[in-house]
Design a protein around this motif. Structure first.
Motif, mmCIF file in Angstrom:
data_model
loop_
_atom_site.group_PDB
_atom_site.id
_atom_site.type_symbol
_atom_site.label_atom_id
_atom_site.label_comp_id
_atom_site.label_asym_id
_atom_site.label_seq_id
_atom_site.Cartn_x
_atom_site.Cartn_y
_atom_site.Cartn_z
ATOM 1 N N ARG A 1 0.818 -1.213 0.000
ATOM 2 C CA ARG A 1 0.000 0.000 0.000
ATOM 3 C C ARG A 1 0.850 1.260 0.000
ATOM 4 N NH1 ARG A 1 -5.019 -0.730 4.207
ATOM 5 N NH2 ARG A 1 -6.255 -2.047 2.837
ATOM 6 N N GLY A 2 0.247 2.329 -0.520
ATOM 7 C CA GLY A 2 0.825 3.657 -0.449
ATOM 8 C C GLY A 2 -0.194 4.601 0.158
ATOM 9 N N PHE A 3 0.289 5.712 0.707
ATOM 10 C CA PHE A 3 -0.559 6.688 1.383
ATOM 11 C C PHE A 3 -0.108 8.084 0.968
ATOM 12 C CE2 PHE A 3 -0.369 2.867 3.806
ATOM 13 C CZ PHE A 3 -1.609 2.708 4.409
ATOM 14 N N THR A 4 -1.054 8.930 0.562
ATOM 15 C CA THR A 4 -0.715 10.301 0.204
ATOM 16 C C THR A 4 -1.174 11.251 1.300
ATOM 17 O OG1 THR A 4 -2.819 10.712 -0.916
ATOM 18 C CG2 THR A 4 -1.011 9.810 -2.254
ATOM 19 N N SER A 5 -0.546 12.423 1.358
ATOM 20 C CA SER A 5 -1.036 13.486 2.243
ATOM 21 C C SER A 5 -1.644 14.553 1.346
ATOM 22 C CB SER A 5 0.089 14.056 3.110
ATOM 23 O OG SER A 5 1.109 14.624 2.328
ATOM 24 N N ASN A 6 -2.956 14.660 1.381
ATOM 25 C CA ASN A 6 -3.701 15.570 0.516
ATOM 26 C C ASN A 6 -3.996 16.864 1.270
ATOM 27 O OD1 ASN A 6 -3.746 13.287 -1.163
ATOM 28 N ND2 ASN A 6 -5.726 12.643 -0.374
ATOM 29 N N GLY A 7 -3.163 17.863 1.047
ATOM 30 C CA GLY A 7 -3.253 19.112 1.793
ATOM 31 C C GLY A 7 -4.545 19.875 1.612
ATOM 32 N N ARG A 8 -5.106 19.868 0.421
ATOM 33 C CA ARG A 8 -6.322 20.663 0.170
ATOM 34 C C ARG A 8 -7.582 20.040 0.753
ATOM 35 N NH1 ARG A 8 -4.920 21.400 -5.726
ATOM 36 N NH2 ARG A 8 -3.152 22.814 -5.587
ATOM 37 N N THR A 9 -7.604 18.728 0.898
ATOM 38 C CA THR A 9 -8.812 18.060 1.409
ATOM 39 C C THR A 9 -8.636 17.506 2.824
ATOM 40 O OG1 THR A 9 -8.147 15.996 0.338
ATOM 41 C CG2 THR A 9 -9.630 17.438 -0.898
ATOM 42 N N SER A 10 -7.461 17.738 3.426
ATOM 43 C CA SER A 10 -7.170 17.222 4.767
ATOM 44 C C SER A 10 -7.531 15.743 4.865
ATOM 45 C CB SER A 10 -7.892 18.044 5.842
ATOM 46 O OG SER A 10 -7.396 19.367 5.850
ATOM 47 N N SER A 11 -6.885 14.975 3.982
ATOM 48 C CA SER A 11 -7.148 13.541 3.923
ATOM 49 C C SER A 11 -5.899 12.798 3.447
ATOM 50 C CB SER A 11 -8.310 13.253 2.966
ATOM 51 O OG SER A 11 -7.943 13.580 1.637
ATOM 52 N N SER A 12 -5.971 11.482 3.517
ATOM 53 C CA SER A 12 -4.930 10.613 2.978
ATOM 54 C C SER A 12 -5.609 9.586 2.079
ATOM 55 C CB SER A 12 -4.175 9.896 4.100
ATOM 56 O OG SER A 12 -3.248 8.968 3.557
ATOM 57 N N THR A 13 -5.134 9.501 0.848
ATOM 58 C CA THR A 13 -5.627 8.486 -0.076
ATOM 59 C C THR A 13 -4.767 7.248 0.098
ATOM 60 O OG1 THR A 13 -6.360 10.152 -1.665
ATOM 61 C CG2 THR A 13 -6.004 7.913 -2.517
ATOM 62 N N ILE A 14 -5.397 6.104 0.263
ATOM 63 C CA ILE A 14 -4.694 4.826 0.369
ATOM 64 C C ILE A 14 -4.812 4.154 -0.992
ATOM 65 C CG2 ILE A 14 -4.561 2.620 1.596
ATOM 66 C CD1 ILE A 14 -6.288 4.020 3.825
ATOM 67 N N PHE A 15 -3.674 3.710 -1.543
ATOM 68 C CA PHE A 15 -3.710 3.098 -2.867
ATOM 69 C C PHE A 15 -2.900 1.813 -2.910
ATOM 70 C CE2 PHE A 15 -0.160 6.028 -2.854
ATOM 71 C CZ PHE A 15 0.847 5.379 -3.543
ATOM 72 N N ASP A 16 -3.254 0.944 -3.844
ATOM 73 C CA ASP A 16 -2.580 -0.329 -4.070
ATOM 74 C C ASP A 16 -1.297 -0.058 -4.856
ATOM 75 O OD1 ASP A 16 -2.130 -2.745 -6.086
ATOM 76 O OD2 ASP A 16 -3.159 -3.534 -4.309
ATOM 77 N N LEU A 17 -0.180 -0.584 -4.385
ATOM 78 C CA LEU A 17 1.104 -0.326 -5.041
ATOM 79 C C LEU A 17 1.235 -0.973 -6.414
ATOM 80 C CD1 LEU A 17 3.698 -0.579 -2.119
ATOM 81 C CD2 LEU A 17 2.816 1.482 -3.227
ATOM 82 N N THR A 18 0.516 -2.055 -6.662
ATOM 83 C CA THR A 18 0.602 -2.728 -7.952
ATOM 84 C C THR A 18 -0.281 -2.065 -8.997
ATOM 85 O OG1 THR A 18 1.047 -4.815 -6.819
ATOM 86 C CG2 THR A 18 0.375 -4.955 -9.121
ATOM 87 N N THR A 19 -1.529 -1.810 -8.638
ATOM 88 C CA THR A 19 -2.477 -1.251 -9.612
ATOM 89 C C THR A 19 -2.526 0.275 -9.589
ATOM 90 O OG1 THR A 19 -4.339 -1.237 -8.067
ATOM 91 C CG2 THR A 19 -3.952 -3.285 -9.328
ATOM 92 N N LEU A 20 -2.028 0.884 -8.519
ATOM 93 C CA LEU A 20 -2.104 2.326 -8.266
ATOM 94 C C LEU A 20 -3.538 2.822 -8.101
ATOM 95 C CD1 LEU A 20 0.688 3.636 -10.683
ATOM 96 C CD2 LEU A 20 0.876 2.952 -8.282
ATOM 97 N N LYS A 21 -4.465 1.909 -7.895
ATOM 98 C CA LYS A 21 -5.871 2.256 -7.699
ATOM 99 C C LYS A 21 -6.129 2.571 -6.225
ATOM 100 C CE LYS A 21 -7.129 1.205 -11.936
ATOM 101 N NZ LYS A 21 -6.811 2.237 -12.883
ATOM 102 N N PRO A 22 -6.928 3.621 -5.959
ATOM 103 C CA PRO A 22 -7.295 3.923 -4.571
ATOM 104 C C PRO A 22 -8.087 2.775 -3.947
ATOM 105 C CG PRO A 22 -7.789 5.775 -5.999
ATOM 106 C CD PRO A 22 -7.429 4.608 -6.893
ATOM 107 N N VAL A 23 -7.771 2.471 -2.681
ATOM 108 C CA VAL A 23 -8.498 1.425 -1.956
ATOM 109 C C VAL A 23 -9.161 1.991 -0.704
ATOM 110 C CG1 VAL A 23 -7.087 -0.467 -2.842
ATOM 111 C CG2 VAL A 23 -6.426 0.666 -0.707
#
Length: 178
Positions: free
Chosen positions: A26-48
């Motif tokens: 998994r990967g996790f982003t820090s989304n400054g504008r929405t005060s959130s973190s998107t969790i994504f699959d490292l193989t498909t790069l699709k948000p989970v």
């Protein structure tokens, strides 16, 4: 290897950083504008998944021993701790200052510098607490932070054109370098 675009991760408004949990895929982003973190699959790069963080997450990192992601929130001056396996918020740690950069050691401790307080904090991502709070004086407004894990030294680069070298166990500044 080819430096070609492999894909895009959608819905990461104002992304400041990315934490990679390779052991969990998994990967996790820090989304400054929405005060959130998107969790994504490292193989498909699709948000989970997505989790709410504090205000304006900036620095983000994965601490592998605890399997937790720490999103450092500049505006709310706290850390959102995410259970990387479950994709849920485990809790929040109040910092009482603006976090700038953070580094983990190999003992499940995360160090973060507070730019507006000229301090380094030692955080426990499992107990969700600050274990140590140390002054960087005479170093002011730290922005960079690195760790030498073998020798237990932290290196804080500061706005007043100096670097402080700190003992990662005691919090004592052992040297300053112009």
């Amino acid at each position: 290897d080819t430096l070609k675009l492999a894909g895009e991760i959608p819905d990461t408004a104002g992304v400041h950083g990315i934490a990679i949990a390779s052991d969990l895929g998994r990967g996790f982003t820090s989304n400054g504008r929405t005060s959130s973190s998107t969790i994504f699959d490292l193989t498909t790069l699709k948000p989970v998944g997505e989790v709410k963080t504090g205000e304006n997450p900036d620095m983000i990192l994965y601490e592998p021993r605890s399997h937790r992601v720490l999103a450092f929130n500049a505006r709310s001056k706290d850390v959102t701790v995410i259970d990387a396996k479950g994709g849920t918020v485990a809790g929040t740690i109040a910092l009482e200052g603006k976090p700038e950069l953070a580094v983990p050691d190999d003992k499940a401790t995360v160090f973060v510098n507070l730019e507006d307080k000229s301090e380094v904090l030692a955080l426990d991502p499992v107990a969700l607490k600050v274990r140590g709070r140390w002054s960087l004086a005479p170093c002011e407004e730290p922005t960079g932070l690195a760790i030498d894990r073998a020798h237990r030294r932290l290196f804080a680069a500061c706005d007043n054109k100096m670097m402080a070298v700190m003992d990662a166990d005691s919090g004592k500044v052992v040297a300053t370098i112009p």
